[in-house]
Design a protein around this motif. Structure first.
Motif, mmCIF file in Angstrom:
data_model
loop_
_atom_site.group_PDB
_atom_site.id
_atom_site.type_symbol
_atom_site.label_atom_id
_atom_site.label_comp_id
_atom_site.label_asym_id
_atom_site.label_seq_id
_atom_site.Cartn_x
_atom_site.Cartn_y
_atom_site.Cartn_z
ATOM 1 N N LEU A 5 0.823 -1.207 0.000
ATOM 2 C CA LEU A 5 0.000 0.000 0.000
ATOM 3 C C LEU A 5 0.861 1.263 0.000
ATOM 4 N N VAL A 6 1.938 1.243 0.778
ATOM 5 C CA VAL A 6 2.850 2.397 0.816
ATOM 6 C C VAL A 6 3.473 2.600 -0.562
ATOM 7 N N GLU A 7 3.942 1.500 -1.166
ATOM 8 C CA GLU A 7 4.546 1.595 -2.491
ATOM 9 C C GLU A 7 3.550 2.154 -3.508
ATOM 10 N N ALA A 8 2.316 1.706 -3.437
ATOM 11 C CA ALA A 8 1.286 2.195 -4.363
ATOM 12 C C ALA A 8 1.012 3.676 -4.143
ATOM 13 N N ILE A 42 -10.843 -5.025 6.972
ATOM 14 C CA ILE A 42 -11.074 -5.251 5.547
ATOM 15 C C ILE A 42 -11.773 -4.065 4.892
ATOM 16 N N VAL A 43 -12.671 -3.417 5.594
ATOM 17 C CA VAL A 43 -13.378 -2.268 5.027
ATOM 18 C C VAL A 43 -12.397 -1.128 4.760
ATOM 19 N N GLU A 44 -11.507 -0.870 5.717
ATOM 20 C CA GLU A 44 -10.494 0.170 5.524
ATOM 21 C C GLU A 44 -9.539 -0.211 4.399
ATOM 22 N N PHE A 45 -9.151 -1.481 4.349
ATOM 23 C CA PHE A 45 -8.263 -1.957 3.289
ATOM 24 C C PHE A 45 -8.889 -1.690 1.920
ATOM 25 N N LEU A 46 -10.156 -2.041 1.763
ATOM 26 C CA LEU A 46 -10.832 -1.840 0.481
ATOM 27 C C LEU A 46 -10.919 -0.358 0.128
ATOM 28 N N ALA A 47 -11.179 0.487 1.104
ATOM 29 C CA ALA A 47 -11.243 1.927 0.859
ATOM 30 C C ALA A 47 -9.879 2.469 0.423
ATOM 31 N N MET A 54 -6.093 0.500 -6.787
ATOM 32 C CA MET A 54 -5.454 -0.818 -6.772
ATOM 33 C C MET A 54 -6.524 -1.888 -6.863
ATOM 34 N N ASP A 55 -6.153 -3.019 -7.416
ATOM 35 C CA ASP A 55 -7.039 -4.179 -7.421
ATOM 36 C C ASP A 55 -6.815 -4.903 -6.092
ATOM 37 N N ALA A 56 -7.789 -4.841 -5.207
ATOM 38 C CA ALA A 56 -7.654 -5.431 -3.869
ATOM 39 C C ALA A 56 -7.352 -6.917 -3.948
ATOM 40 N N ALA A 57 -7.951 -7.611 -4.903
ATOM 41 C CA ALA A 57 -7.709 -9.050 -5.051
ATOM 42 C C ALA A 57 -6.248 -9.323 -5.398
ATOM 43 N N GLU A 61 -3.593 -11.542 -3.258
ATOM 44 C CA GLU A 61 -2.826 -12.629 -3.873
ATOM 45 C C GLU A 61 -1.333 -12.432 -3.656
ATOM 46 N N ALA A 62 -0.848 -11.203 -3.758
ATOM 47 C CA ALA A 62 0.568 -10.922 -3.537
ATOM 48 C C ALA A 62 0.962 -11.256 -2.100
ATOM 49 N N VAL A 63 0.081 -10.929 -1.162
ATOM 50 C CA VAL A 63 0.357 -11.227 0.244
ATOM 51 C C VAL A 63 0.357 -12.744 0.467
ATOM 52 N N ARG A 64 -0.575 -13.430 -0.152
ATOM 53 C CA ARG A 64 -0.647 -14.892 -0.006
ATOM 54 C C ARG A 64 0.580 -15.579 -0.588
#
Length: 68
Positions: A5-8, A42-47, A54-57, A61-64
């Motif tokens: 998120l910081v990088e984005a 998750i709500v804050e993440f999506l916001a 960014m595509d949240a999915a 996937e990158a985190v997984r």
């Protein structure tokens, strides 16, 4: 995930203050999230993902893909 998120945010050219304004939050909240002092749900993440276009999915996937 926070690193992504910081990088984005940095790639988008937004400051913490500008991202905070998009989210209706203070810069200090964004700093606390980015510094690991405040967890997000998750709500804050999506916001945040939406604010950064960014595509949240893809982020999930990158985190997984990171070994535990």
């Amino acid at each position: 995930m926070i690193e992504l998120l910081v990088e984005a945010r940095e790639r988008s050219g937004l400051t913490q203050t500008e991202l905070g304004a998009r989210l209706g939050r203070y810069q200090s909240v964004i700093a606390a999230i980015e510094g690991g002092g405040r967890r997000i749900d998750i709500v804050e993440f999506l916001a945040i993902a939406d604010a950064l276009k960014m595509d949240a999915a893809q982020v999930i996937e990158a985190v997984r893909a990171v070994p535990a």
